[in-house]
Design an enzyme around this catalytic site. Structure first.
Site, short mmCIF file in Angstrom:
data_model
loop_
_atom_site.label_atom_id
_atom_site.label_comp_id
_atom_site.label_asym_id
_atom_site.label_seq_id
_atom_site.Cartn_x
_atom_site.Cartn_y
_atom_site.Cartn_z
N ARG A 158 6.87 -2.48 7.63
CA ARG A 158 6.63 -1.29 8.45
C ARG A 158 7.51 -1.40 9.69
O ARG A 158 7.84 -2.50 10.14
CB ARG A 158 5.16 -1.21 8.87
CG ARG A 158 4.16 -1.14 7.71
CD ARG A 158 2.73 -1.11 8.24
NE ARG A 158 1.75 -1.03 7.16
CZ ARG A 158 1.18 -2.08 6.59
NH1 ARG A 158 1.51 -3.32 6.99
NH2 ARG A 158 0.29 -1.94 5.62
N LYS A 182 -1.46 -4.32 9.73
CA LYS A 182 -2.60 -3.62 10.32
C LYS A 182 -3.74 -4.60 10.56
O LYS A 182 -4.02 -5.46 9.74
CB LYS A 182 -3.04 -2.50 9.39
CG LYS A 182 -1.99 -1.40 9.23
CD LYS A 182 -2.46 -0.30 8.31
CE LYS A 182 -1.41 0.80 8.18
NZ LYS A 182 -1.83 1.87 7.26
N HIS A 252 9.48 4.32 6.40
CA HIS A 252 8.56 4.23 5.27
C HIS A 252 9.27 4.54 3.96
O HIS A 252 8.85 4.07 2.90
CB HIS A 252 7.37 5.17 5.47
CG HIS A 252 6.05 4.46 5.42
ND1 HIS A 252 5.71 3.48 6.32
CD2 HIS A 252 5.01 4.56 4.56
CE1 HIS A 252 4.51 3.01 6.03
NE2 HIS A 252 4.06 3.65 4.96
N ARG A 255 10.43 1.32 2.83
CA ARG A 255 9.28 0.55 2.34
C ARG A 255 8.89 0.99 0.92
O ARG A 255 8.63 0.17 0.05
CB ARG A 255 8.12 0.73 3.32
CG ARG A 255 6.86 -0.07 3.00
CD ARG A 255 5.93 0.01 4.20
NE ARG A 255 4.56 -0.30 3.88
CZ ARG A 255 4.04 -1.52 3.86
NH1 ARG A 255 4.81 -2.57 4.12
NH2 ARG A 255 2.77 -1.73 3.59
N HIS A 278 -0.90 -4.90 1.56
CA HIS A 278 -2.00 -4.00 1.23
C HIS A 278 -3.27 -4.80 1.01
O HIS A 278 -3.26 -5.83 0.34
CB HIS A 278 -1.69 -3.20 -0.04
CG HIS A 278 -0.66 -2.15 0.15
ND1 HIS A 278 0.06 -1.59 -0.89
CD2 HIS A 278 -0.20 -1.54 1.27
CE1 HIS A 278 0.90 -0.69 -0.42
NE2 HIS A 278 0.76 -0.64 0.88
N TYR A 287 2.68 3.11 -6.56
CA TYR A 287 4.10 2.92 -6.81
C TYR A 287 4.39 2.80 -8.31
O TYR A 287 5.49 3.11 -8.75
CB TYR A 287 4.61 1.68 -6.08
CG TYR A 287 4.54 1.81 -4.58
CD1 TYR A 287 5.47 2.55 -3.88
CD2 TYR A 287 3.52 1.19 -3.87
CE1 TYR A 287 5.39 2.68 -2.51
CE2 TYR A 287 3.44 1.31 -2.49
CZ TYR A 287 4.37 2.06 -1.83
OH TYR A 287 4.29 2.19 -0.46
#
Length: 307
Positions: A158, A182, A252, A255, A278, A287
């Site tokens: 990110r 995150k 992104h 990414r 994730h 994906y």
């Protein structure tokens, strides 16, 4: 006497401001959404909280999505409808807790499920063009820009993870980097050879010319401070323009491309999950839909009996 809708909204907003200490932006958003709700109820002849039913809440969501074609008012996106429902549900929960209504009529109302949007990955050739166009030249900023873009794609990071990198997060000898995702969750991600070369070149010949005083930040702006997310974003956009890539390109996008290219190359989805940081493999599995769609397109154009 039963509370009016107007009084109840005023009390709830006061509760958010005084007792909850909600941010000004939150208060403004809730005020806008709840006044819109009040207008809807008033249009139905409802001014008392005791008269509001679950059906009214559901019909309000439908009205938000549909808009008013006769007046040229467009319906809201599912994400905006969901945000408005959060305000309405919080409001009704408050009213029930304060005794203004006997029950929470919005409790069972769920937000609309957003349409599943597939990430837009770039073809490998376009990514290579962008990488080649990033940081043309041998000046400090050019070296920085090339290292930045190479690292974004090489790690699938990110933009905030790259701009927050400190020198101690780099392990160039073992070709790895520590990324903080995150919630401050750390992960170690391998770095490819071209990105290692670009980062080394920047650290040796670029960063020393940009630094003004001690800072642990890897990527610096022209004033010697940490490069901002916005500036890093612009570096990528400029590189895409120079490369002649006319598709929408963002950090992104790289990414998404990183994940899709790995899966196309045979990588296990759980490995990609770890690389992306994730928390759930379900997030990563979107994906795989991209690669399935790609396979369908290839099959449809290449197989003699596809049609």
């Amino acid at each position: 006497m039963a509370a009016t809708v107007d009084d109840a909204i005023a009390r709830y907003l006061d509760h958010l401001t005084v007792e909850r200490g909600s941010a000004a932006n939150t208060i403004a958003s809730y005020t806008r959404d709840l006044r819109r709700y009040e207008v809807f109820l008033t249009g139905r002849g409802i001014t008392s909280m005791s008269a509001v039913t679950e059906a009214d809440v559901r019909d309000f969501l439908v009205a938000l999505r549909r808009g008013d074609p006769d007046s040229g008012v467009r319906g809201l996106a599912d994400s905006s409808v969901a945000r408005t429902l959060v305000a309405a549900r919080g409001f009704h929960k408050f009213c029930a807790a304060e005794g203004m209504t006997e029950t929470d009529v919005a409790h069972a109302v769920s937000p609309p499920k957003p349409a599943r949007r597939l990430p837009k990955a770039l073809p490998v050739d376009d990514v290579v063009k962008i990488l080649d166009a990033a940081g043309i030249g041998d000046g400090p900023r050019s070296l920085r820009d090339r290292a930045l873009v190479e690292l974004l794609y090489s790690c699938g990071a990110r933009i905030s993870e790259v701009t927050s990198l400190d020198i101690d997060d780099l392990d160039l000898e073992h070709r790895a980097v520590v990324l903080r995702g995150k919630g401050g969750k750390e992960r170690i991600v391998p770095v490819g050879g071209p990105a290692i070369d670009a980062v080394n070149a920047y650290l040796v010949r670029g960063r020393p010319a940009l630094i003004k005083k001690f800072t642990p930040a890897v990527f610096l702006n022209v004033r010697g401070g940490r490069l901002s997310r916005q500036s890093a974003w612009q570096v990528l956009v400029d590189a895409a323009e120079r490369a002649g890539v006319d598709k929408e390109v963002s950090p992104h996008t790289l990414r998404h491309s990183f994940a899709t290219h790995l899966l196309d190359g045979g990588a296990d989805v759980r490995v990609v999950q770890e690389l992306l940081g994730h928390s759930s493999v379900t997030t990563t599995q979107v994906y795989t839909l991209v690669t399935v769609n790609t396979m369908r397109e290839v099959y449809a154009t290449a197989h003699p009996r596809a049609r």
